[in-house]
Design a protein around this motif. Structure first.
Motif, PDB file in Angstrom:
ATOM      1  N   LYS A   1       0.843  -1.212   0.000  1.00 42.64           N
ATOM      2  CA  LYS A   1       0.000   0.000   0.000  1.00 42.64           C
ATOM      3  C   LYS A   1       0.873   1.255   0.000  1.00 42.64           C
ATOM      4  O   LYS A   1       0.552   2.233  -0.676  1.00 42.64           O
ATOM      5  N   ASN A   2       1.944   1.231   0.768  1.00 43.06           N
ATOM      6  CA  ASN A   2       2.860   2.375   0.808  1.00 43.06           C
ATOM      7  C   ASN A   2       3.572   2.545  -0.523  1.00 43.06           C
ATOM      8  O   ASN A   2       3.765   3.674  -0.996  1.00 43.06           O
TER       9      ASN A   2
ATOM     10  N   ARG B   1       2.477   1.656  -3.581  1.00 44.16           N
ATOM     11  CA  ARG B   1       1.534   2.203  -4.570  1.00 44.16           C
ATOM     12  C   ARG B   1       1.305   3.694  -4.337  1.00 44.16           C
ATOM     13  O   ARG B   1       1.252   4.490  -5.272  1.00 44.16           O
ATOM     14  N   HIS B   2       1.154   4.056  -3.064  1.00 43.87           N
ATOM     15  CA  HIS B   2       0.923   5.460  -2.717  1.00 43.87           C
ATOM     16  C   HIS B   2       2.085   6.343  -3.199  1.00 43.87           C
ATOM     17  O   HIS B   2       1.866   7.395  -3.815  1.00 43.87           O
TER      18      HIS B   2
ATOM     19  N   ASP C   1       1.483  -2.326   7.451  1.00 45.14           N
ATOM     20  CA  ASP C   1       0.255  -1.943   6.760  1.00 45.14           C
ATOM     21  C   ASP C   1      -0.239  -0.637   7.386  1.00 45.14           C
ATOM     22  O   ASP C   1      -0.429  -0.573   8.603  1.00 45.14           O
TER      23      ASP C   1
ATOM     24  N   ASP D   1      -3.049   0.628   7.483  1.00 46.27           N
ATOM     25  CA  ASP D   1      -4.385   0.512   8.061  1.00 46.27           C
ATOM     26  C   ASP D   1      -4.419  -0.397   9.287  1.00 46.27           C
ATOM     27  O   ASP D   1      -5.134  -0.108  10.249  1.00 46.27           O
TER      28      ASP D   1
ATOM     29  N   ARG E   1       1.803  -4.898  -9.651  1.00 47.13           N
ATOM     30  CA  ARG E   1       1.338  -3.944  -8.637  1.00 47.13           C
ATOM     31  C   ARG E   1       1.837  -2.532  -8.954  1.00 47.13           C
ATOM     32  O   ARG E   1       1.085  -1.575  -8.869  1.00 47.13           O
TER      33      ARG E   1
END
Length: 168
Positions: free
Chosen positions: A32-33, A35-36, A95, A97, A128
């Motif tokens: 997630k990091n 992609r951000h 993560d 979240d 990804r």
């Protein structure tokens, strides 16, 4: 020649790299990091997603997944605890979240295993995020030279040709 910023892992460093035209190389980060930060670079630079971005990846190739993981654990534990953890790099692995650690093998955060396993891990990463650069961390100095040279040869001759056409 291109200029690289290794271990770029904050929004501020990614924005600086994008503004200055520097290729940002991300350390191991939660997907997630990753992609951000890829999106931040794209927005700040106006370039296509992935252009000007790369990822650092541990690369350990052996005859079996178990052998590769054993080599990786021996080397990565020393390097991680000695060189990276004191500077807070492991925080980016969590993560955002849930605070949980990802499956580094299953998510393509390390390339560790047989040629087939490493190819699948590499493909997972490229599906990804479209990293244009992969910086291979091979633990030179911690792995006997003959094994290291075999890993480099296998990565170049067996893995890279199989992933050269994979894109997001």
């Amino acid at each position: 020649p291109p200029i690289f910023q290794p271990f770029a892992s904050s929004e501020k460093s990614i924005r600086w790299c994008a503004k200055e035209g520097v290729t940002a190389i991300l350390p191991l980060l939660h997907p997630k990091n990753e992609r951000h930060l890829f999106r931040i670079y794209q927005e700040a630079s106006g370039r296509p997603l992935g252009e000007g971005m790369g990822c650092l990846r541990d690369v350990i190739i052996a005859d079996t997944d178990e052998e590769a993981k054993a080599i990786w654990r021996d080397a990565a534990e020393f390097v991680g605890n000695t060189w990276f953890e004191p500077f807070g790099f492991f925080k980016g692995m969590l993560d955002p979240d849930t605070g949980e650690l990802p499956d580094v093998f299953g998510e393509g955060l390390v390339f560790v295993g047989t040629v087939d396993t490493v190819t699948r891990q590499f493909e997972k990463l490229l599906k990804r995020v479209p990293a244009n650069w992969i910086f291979a961390w091979l633990y030179n100095g911690l792995i006997p030279s003959a094994k290291l040279m075999k890993m480099i040869e296998l990565f170049y001759t067996k893995v890279l040709p199989r992933v050269s056409e994979v894109r997001v």
